[in-house]
Design a protein around this motif. Structure first.
Motif, PDB file in Angstrom:
ATOM      1  N   GLY A 124       0.851   1.914   1.003  1.00  0.00           N
ATOM      2  CA  GLY A 124       0.539   1.579  -0.376  1.00  0.00           C
ATOM      3  C   GLY A 124       1.587   2.134  -1.318  1.00  0.00           C
ATOM      4  O   GLY A 124       1.746   3.357  -1.425  1.00  0.00           O
ATOM      5  N   PHE A 125       2.321   1.238  -1.985  1.00  0.00           N
ATOM      6  CA  PHE A 125       3.372   1.638  -2.925  1.00  0.00           C
ATOM      7  C   PHE A 125       2.873   1.456  -4.358  1.00  0.00           C
ATOM      8  O   PHE A 125       2.127   0.524  -4.665  1.00  0.00           O
ATOM      9  N   LEU A 137       3.830  -8.065   1.541  1.00  0.00           N
ATOM     10  CA  LEU A 137       3.514  -7.217   0.395  1.00  0.00           C
ATOM     11  C   LEU A 137       2.499  -7.937  -0.482  1.00  0.00           C
ATOM     12  O   LEU A 137       2.781  -9.005  -1.014  1.00  0.00           O
ATOM     13  N   VAL A 138       1.312  -7.348  -0.629  1.00  0.00           N
ATOM     14  CA  VAL A 138       0.232  -7.959  -1.404  1.00  0.00           C
ATOM     15  C   VAL A 138      -0.182  -6.985  -2.491  1.00  0.00           C
ATOM     16  O   VAL A 138      -0.540  -5.836  -2.204  1.00  0.00           O
ATOM     17  N   GLU A 139      -0.144  -7.438  -3.734  1.00  0.00           N
ATOM     18  CA  GLU A 139      -0.520  -6.562  -4.835  1.00  0.00           C
ATOM     19  C   GLU A 139      -2.035  -6.479  -4.971  1.00  0.00           C
ATOM     20  O   GLU A 139      -2.752  -7.451  -4.714  1.00  0.00           O
ATOM     21  N   THR A 140      -2.502  -5.317  -5.381  1.00  0.00           N
ATOM     22  CA  THR A 140      -3.917  -5.139  -5.689  1.00  0.00           C
ATOM     23  C   THR A 140      -4.126  -5.312  -7.192  1.00  0.00           C
ATOM     24  O   THR A 140      -3.168  -5.394  -7.968  1.00  0.00           O
ATOM     25  N   SER A 141      -5.385  -5.333  -7.597  1.00  0.00           N
ATOM     26  CA  SER A 141      -5.703  -5.386  -9.015  1.00  0.00           C
ATOM     27  C   SER A 141      -5.527  -4.031  -9.680  1.00  0.00           C
ATOM     28  O   SER A 141      -5.646  -3.909 -10.897  1.00  0.00           O
ATOM     29  N   GLN A 163      -6.555 -12.291  -3.205  1.00  0.00           N
ATOM     30  CA  GLN A 163      -7.945 -12.268  -3.641  1.00  0.00           C
ATOM     31  C   GLN A 163      -8.741 -11.156  -2.955  1.00  0.00           C
ATOM     32  O   GLN A 163      -9.774 -10.706  -3.473  1.00  0.00           O
ATOM     33  N   ASP A 164      -8.279 -10.702  -1.788  1.00  0.00           N
ATOM     34  CA  ASP A 164      -8.971  -9.614  -1.097  1.00  0.00           C
ATOM     35  C   ASP A 164      -8.831  -8.294  -1.838  1.00  0.00           C
ATOM     36  O   ASP A 164      -9.636  -7.380  -1.642  1.00  0.00           O
ATOM     37  N   TYR A 165      -7.803  -8.178  -2.655  1.00  0.00           N
ATOM     38  CA  TYR A 165      -7.558  -6.949  -3.404  1.00  0.00           C
ATOM     39  C   TYR A 165      -7.772  -7.163  -4.906  1.00  0.00           C
ATOM     40  O   TYR A 165      -7.318  -6.370  -5.724  1.00  0.00           O
ATOM     41  N   TYR A 210       0.268  -3.274  -1.359  1.00  0.00           N
ATOM     42  CA  TYR A 210       0.173  -2.904   0.051  1.00  0.00           C
ATOM     43  C   TYR A 210       1.194  -3.661   0.887  1.00  0.00           C
ATOM     44  O   TYR A 210       1.271  -4.901   0.822  1.00  0.00           O
ATOM     45  N   LEU A 211       1.955  -2.932   1.681  1.00  0.00           N
ATOM     46  CA  LEU A 211       2.825  -3.524   2.695  1.00  0.00           C
ATOM     47  C   LEU A 211       2.148  -3.285   4.034  1.00  0.00           C
ATOM     48  O   LEU A 211       2.046  -2.142   4.490  1.00  0.00           O
TER      49      LEU A 211
END
Length: 542
Positions: free
Chosen positions: A457-458, A487-491, A334-336, A496-497
């Motif tokens: 950022g991948f 690993l957290v996906e952005t919108s 939710q942060d991204y 981001y790792l």
């Protein structure tokens, strides 16, 4: 021609009016002048203009550089050399974009409003240095040069014989529409504008800024260095004209030059900086990216080149980055989820300031920051004082970045090639260099760190599982295995790792090597790389 260059340089050596020790120019702010006329009511435009300058009162800004035109051809004062708004009708297709702006400028100029003088006089009242800035070969018009409102009469009259032709940037042929400084008529045209500015404002100016970074290309492809003596001749003539003004005004006047961000870039374009320093015909060199904040311009090479002459280096920096999301200690999806931002954060700015202070920069220029200065701009201005002779107490949050490519940065043709974006292939270790200008070796300082992390950022898409990644920093392993929850996906287009740095000994002062190795996935692209250091007690005292 070369004889004339030699003569001008010899005269500069005999009469080195501008070659003494330089004053402290503090933070330099370059305003593009585009808000010089903000109303159809000229009196309202004047009030708004004064408010813009007044917003800098009491700030670290000691030098105000003010652009004299919208580009190189359409100027904001009643020029007898170039053009002003209204010299020809605005084509209907551009009326929505430029019509209102042009009408405000025309109303103000018809009433005798001179924004350069108004801004300059108020800057002087506030105790600042004032430096008119001229864009030497602005490129905004090149994509539709015949109809674009920022195209001037000189270009329309002479472009068939005096434009560059073959673009120095193969990826974009439009740059071939820029004027070619090989032609003496082009150089004289630019000089006539500069001489007009000096004559008109010599009672209030403290020098002139020649902006060769808006835009950098002034010669045909692969002809820059061999024709660089023509630029040196031009600058020597400007120096001589300032010397004459110095004699009349009884005070020192200075030459500022905005140039590409590395010495190799400068040479490629035709800017032989070493020839500007012996004798010194340039006082302040401002290396700059074209569009975004950079953390890793090779400023040290310019500092070392300028030092023997007494010239100083002020990196010119922007208020925007590539799109990115906040750097948080424990981010979740939710942060991204929201929109990313291009606005520089204070922590990112402090990282850049630390890097350029470490490389010996005398100060910094803020470029493309809007006036009047708001609270965020004042925070950035305060953070700019991390440069000598003042710097922060050692507990200020900072983010250090590998500068990502923007537009054509990857081509290594108009500014140095960026390390990222970079394709990383399975089984092929990829190594990157990240500069950290602060030294975190002090034990007390390390103990005050609340958390530190490396964020990579991948580019999406990435598999949810079934692949592994190994990440090392300076030979110390930060992660090996599946990314998992790290690993957290952005919108947007990135995932981001983020890897915590538990031992601050991992972060070296200056060059840091980040190594990435993939397994179980054919390839991905690294788009972003940040190191953040955040303290328990964030200290911004000076």
């Amino acid at each position: 021609m070369r004889f004339l260059v030699s003569l001008l340089l010899a005269l500069a050596a005999v009469f080195p009016c501008g070659a003494g020790a330089l004053p402290d120019f503090g933070v330099i702010l370059n305003d593009d002048g585009d808000l010089s006329f903000t109303s159809l009511d000229p009196a309202e435009s004047v009030r708004n203009l004064l408010a813009q300058v007044d917003s800098l009162a009491g700030s670290p800004v000691k030098t105000l550089a003010w652009s004299v035109g919208a580009g190189s051809e359409i100027l904001y004062y009643p020029t007898a050399v170039a053009n002003t708004w209204g010299w020809r009708p605005i084509p209907e297709k551009y009326e929505a974009e430029f019509g209102s702006w042009a009408h405000k400028v025309q109303a103000g100029m018809a009433a005798g409003v001179d924004p350069i003088r108004i801004a300059g006089e108020r800057a002087k009242e506030l105790g600042m240095y004032f430096v008119p800035s001229y864009r030497m070969n602005d490129d905004h018009f090149i994509f539709d040069p015949v109809d674009y409102p920022l195209t001037g009469k000189f270009w329309l009259d002479h472009h068939e014989t005096m434009k560059i032709g073959e673009s120095p940037q193969p990826a974009d042929p439009h740059y071939g529409n820029l004027l070619d400084f090989t032609h003496p008529e082009v150089r004289q045209y630019r000089l006539d504008v500069i001489f007009e500015v000096i004559a008109r404002y010599e009672d209030i100016l403290d020098g002139i800024e020649l902006d060769f970074n808006r835009f950098q290309m002034i010669f045909p492809k692969d002809k820059g260095y061999e024709r660089g003596h023509l630029v040196t001749e031009l600058i020597a003539k400007v120096r001589a004209r300032l010397d004459a003004a110095e004699a009349r005004q009884g005070r020192a006047l200075y030459v500022f030059v905005r140039v590409p961000p590395s010495l190799a870039d400068c040479h490629r374009m035709g800017y032989r900086i070493e020839d500007w320093l012996d004798p010194r015909i340039v006082d302040v060199v401002l290396p700059s990216q074209l569009m975004t904040l950079a953390h890793d311009m090779p400023v040290r090479e310019l500092v070392e080149l300028c030092a023997p002459s007494g010239a100083q280096v002020y990196p010119s920096l922007y208020p925007r980055t590539s799109y990115m999301w906040p750097f948080l200690e424990a981010p979740e999806a939710q942060d991204y989820a929201g929109r990313p931002s291009r606005q520089v954060t204070p922590a990112l700015w402090r990282g850049a300031m630390a890097n350029y202070r470490d490389q010996g920069a005398a100060g910094v220029q803020l470029f493309n920051f809007n006036l009047p200065a708001d609270a965020w701009t004042h925070e950035i201005l305060r953070d700019s004082m991390i440069l000598p002779p003042l710097h922060y107490a050692p507990r200020a949050d900072a983010i250090y970045a590998i500068t990502p490519g923007y537009y054509l940065d990857y081509t290594n043709t108009y500014q140095y090639k960026k390390q990222i974006p970079a394709v990383i292939r399975e089984g092929e270790a990829a190594a990157f260099t990240l500069y950290v200008g602060e030294d975190y070796a002090d034990p007390a300082r390390r103990a005050a760190v609340a958390w530190a992390a490396l964020r990579l950022g991948f580019k999406k898409p990435l598999p949810a599982n079934g692949w592994r990644v190994e990440v090392q920093m300076n030979g110390m392993r930060l992660h090996e295995g599946e990314p998992g929850a790290r690993l957290v996906e952005t919108s947007g287009a990135l995932a981001y790792l983020q890897l915590q740095i538990h031992d601050m000994a991992v972060i070296y002062h200056r060059e840091n090597t980040v190594r990435v190795l993939l397994h179980g996935i054919p390839e991905t692209s690294l788009e972003e790389a940040l190191v953040g250091v955040f303290f328990r007690a964030h200290d911004l005292s000076l």
